[in-house]
Design an enzyme around this catalytic site. Structure first.
Site, mmCIF file in Angstrom:
data_model
loop_
_atom_site.group_PDB
_atom_site.id
_atom_site.type_symbol
_atom_site.label_atom_id
_atom_site.label_comp_id
_atom_site.label_asym_id
_atom_site.label_seq_id
_atom_site.Cartn_x
_atom_site.Cartn_y
_atom_site.Cartn_z
ATOM 1 N N SER A 76 0.794 -1.235 0.000
ATOM 2 C CA SER A 76 0.000 0.000 0.000
ATOM 3 C C SER A 76 0.822 1.278 0.000
ATOM 4 O O SER A 76 0.256 2.374 -0.027
ATOM 5 C CB SER A 76 -0.968 0.009 1.187
ATOM 6 O OG SER A 76 -2.065 -0.842 0.923
ATOM 7 N N LYS A 114 0.030 3.760 -2.703
ATOM 8 C CA LYS A 114 -0.968 4.826 -2.546
ATOM 9 C C LYS A 114 -0.321 6.204 -2.392
ATOM 10 O O LYS A 114 -0.990 7.224 -2.612
ATOM 11 C CB LYS A 114 -1.871 4.538 -1.353
ATOM 12 C CG LYS A 114 -2.757 3.304 -1.519
ATOM 13 C CD LYS A 114 -3.668 3.133 -0.317
ATOM 14 C CE LYS A 114 -4.620 1.964 -0.480
ATOM 15 N NZ LYS A 114 -3.975 0.654 -0.248
ATOM 16 N N SER A 127 -6.226 3.277 4.530
ATOM 17 C CA SER A 127 -5.599 2.553 3.419
ATOM 18 C C SER A 127 -6.653 1.881 2.550
ATOM 19 O O SER A 127 -6.641 0.664 2.332
ATOM 20 C CB SER A 127 -4.603 1.513 3.955
ATOM 21 O OG SER A 127 -3.732 1.088 2.933
#
Length: 524
Positions: free
Chosen positions: A83, A86, A327
């Site tokens: 993640s 991101k 997230s």
């Protein structure tokens, strides 16, 4: 955010790294070289931990103001960032869509009005809003009713054509199909709560009064789009809630003990366009609007259709909070396709990712050394080096929207879930608590943490830690040790860490194993 992992920590590591960090100095030019060497020794020691044995690590630490690199360990090795992807997507969204960008959801018609009857079709058109709730669709239906419409002679048509029909990302795991964190992406979707996990429902299971009783199940939001196949019993054992492949039948099986608390599971739906449209159709019915024709999905709204009602999302700078703090994979993918439509007129992953790569190049990030195949990092094909993440973290500090973007990063040990986010239980009782901000990332065999931390002398540092190919259940204790080392370092602080602080650091590290479980499973 990805699959859950129970963390194992090395209890000795906190006293050691804090002790090493306390020997660092950062003042004079001569001391700066010694400080850099001391920092290198401390971080090398962390990376030598057996948890990472035979694994791969990329680590970069830099001075945020000058950009000077203070430590690097294999900074150009491309690893799975999970993640941490991101960071690229969210920053590019702020740069290309703008902090005030809002998604629109419209109700339109191509028909004529005669009294309370609308002669023609009714269109529900989405542009990718991942924060639409059942209450928002209800307000749209009420607006249609308040306009005096009680009957539509045509059909209810769902227009999700802003995005393409590719629903899942490249190389997403097949066994994640029913998981909320891998929900299908559509320009017309629905979230069950204000975590905004679009494309999912919440299934709540409450045990019966006595062993053998059938548990009670409820679905949020209430809808007829999904069907519950309740095979569970009240008794000892475990409970499984999973959607069958290619269907909207959710099977509840196993058992739940009598007197136990209700269990909630977030489950993705099959075809979110149909899900959202079904909930909107129910809302029309509740408000006394009858649609005579059938529902049709995936048709474009005529250019000459006129608007009857509209909903606008929160601006992107506010959407960043649930997106980055929690997230949220679906937000990342919706923004990627929205970027593609904004820049190239195509709401596709390819168009969005091309635009993100071009934007990154303009910020000084070596995008040619990056492979990004989705917006969230859920794909194991994503390859990003710690050096590229640190380049982004340094470059965005000059952007006019930086303060809003920075505020969206989780804060270590901040208990409010929309402040601390996925770091809310990590690095407690250490100098990093309430200080370090960073984006977490977790996949099986891949973990990352990148962001900002202030050292003991008030100097802001940029850090990026990407760890791969380990066999331990988790290496997040190593990420935390690196960040606490940075937070503790500084001139004249050899005695600054008291024994009680070291003990607190160790306890705080043990608590961080719950970062994936504090809100929902797999929220990492």
């Amino acid at each position: 955010m990805s699959r859950p992992m129970n963390r194992r920590t090395s209890g000795w590591i906190w006293p050691l790294v804090i002790g090493l960090a306390c020997t660092l100095t950062w003042s004079s030019p001569a001391g700066a070289d010694a400080a850099r060497a001391g920092l290198g020794d401390a971080l090398d020691t962390v990376l030598a931990d057996p948890l990472l044995k035979a694994g791969a690590a990329g680590v970069v630490v830099a001075d945020a103001d000058s950009g000077a690199v203070l430590y690097r360990h294999r900074p150009d090795d491309r690893l799975m960032p999970a993640s941490n992807t991101k960071l690229f997507t969210s920053a590019a969204a702020m740069g290309l869509l703008g902090p005030d960008h809002r998604f629109r959801t419209d109700v339109l018609t191509d028909g004529s009005r005669r009294g309370h009857t609308l002669r023609g079709d009714l269109y529900l058109r989405g542009t990718g809003d991942p924060t639409m709730l059942a209450a928002d669709y209800d307000r749209l239906a009420k607006s249609v009713a308040d306009a005096g419409v009680t009957e539509v002679t045509g059909r209810l048509i769902a227009d999700d054509t802003r995005f393409d029909a590719q629903r899942v990302g490249r190389s997403w795991a097949a066994d994640d199909e029913s998981s909320y964190y891998a929900a299908q992406i559509s320009a017309l979707t629905l979230a069950p709560d204000t975590d905004y996990d679009a494309g999912s429902v919440i299934v709540e299971v409450t045990p019966g009064a006595a062993p053998g009783d059938r548990p009670k199940t409820t679905v949020t939001p209430p809808n007829a789009y999904v069907r519950i196949d309740n095979r569970a019993t009240t008794g000892s054992g475990g409970l499984t809630v999973e959607r069958r492949h290619g269907t909207n039948t959710i099977t509840v099986s196993g058992s739940l003990p009598a007197g136990a608390a209700a269990v909630k599971e977030w489950v993705s739906v099959w075809e979110p366009t149909g899900y959202a449209t079904s909930v909107f159709a129910d809302a029309l019915h509740r408000h006394g609007v009858r649609v005579a024709g059938p529902t049709r999905l995936g048709r474009a709204t005529p250019a000459d259709a006129r608007a009857l009602a509209a909903h606008r999302s929160m601006p992107l700078k506010e959407l960043l909070i649930p997106f980055m703090k929690l997230s949220n994979n679906i937000h990342a993918e919706a923004l990627t396709k929205a970027i593609g439509y904004e820049v190239a007129g195509r709401g596709t992953w390819d168009a969005g990712l091309d635009a993100i790569a071009d934007w990154l190049k303009k910020q000084g990030v070596d995008a040619g050394a990056v492979r990004q195949v989705d917006g969230s990092g859920l794909s194991r094909m994503d390859n990003i080096a710690a050096g590229r993440l640190s380049e982004l973290l340094l470059s965005v500090r000059d952007q006019p929207w930086y303060a809003d973007w920075y505020a969206s990063l989780p804060v270590a040990c901040a208990p409010d879930r929309f402040v601390g986010g996925t770091l809310r239980s990590r690095m407690c009782d250490t100098p990093a608590a309430g200080n370090a901000r960073g984006k977490t990332g977790s996949l099986t065999g891949a973990s990352a943490l990148s962001g900002y931390v202030t050292d003991a002398d008030g100097r802001e540092l940029v850090y990026s830690v990407v760890l791969n190919n380990y066999l331990a259940e988790s290496v997040k204790s190593l990420e935390d040790a690196i960040v606490v080392t940075l937070a503790t370092s500084g001139e004249g602080h050899a005695e600054a860490v008291a024994p009680r602080t070291v003990r607190g650091a160790t306890a705080g590290a043990a608590d961080t194993g719950r970062e994936c479980a504090w809100a929902k499973p797999r929220r990492c």
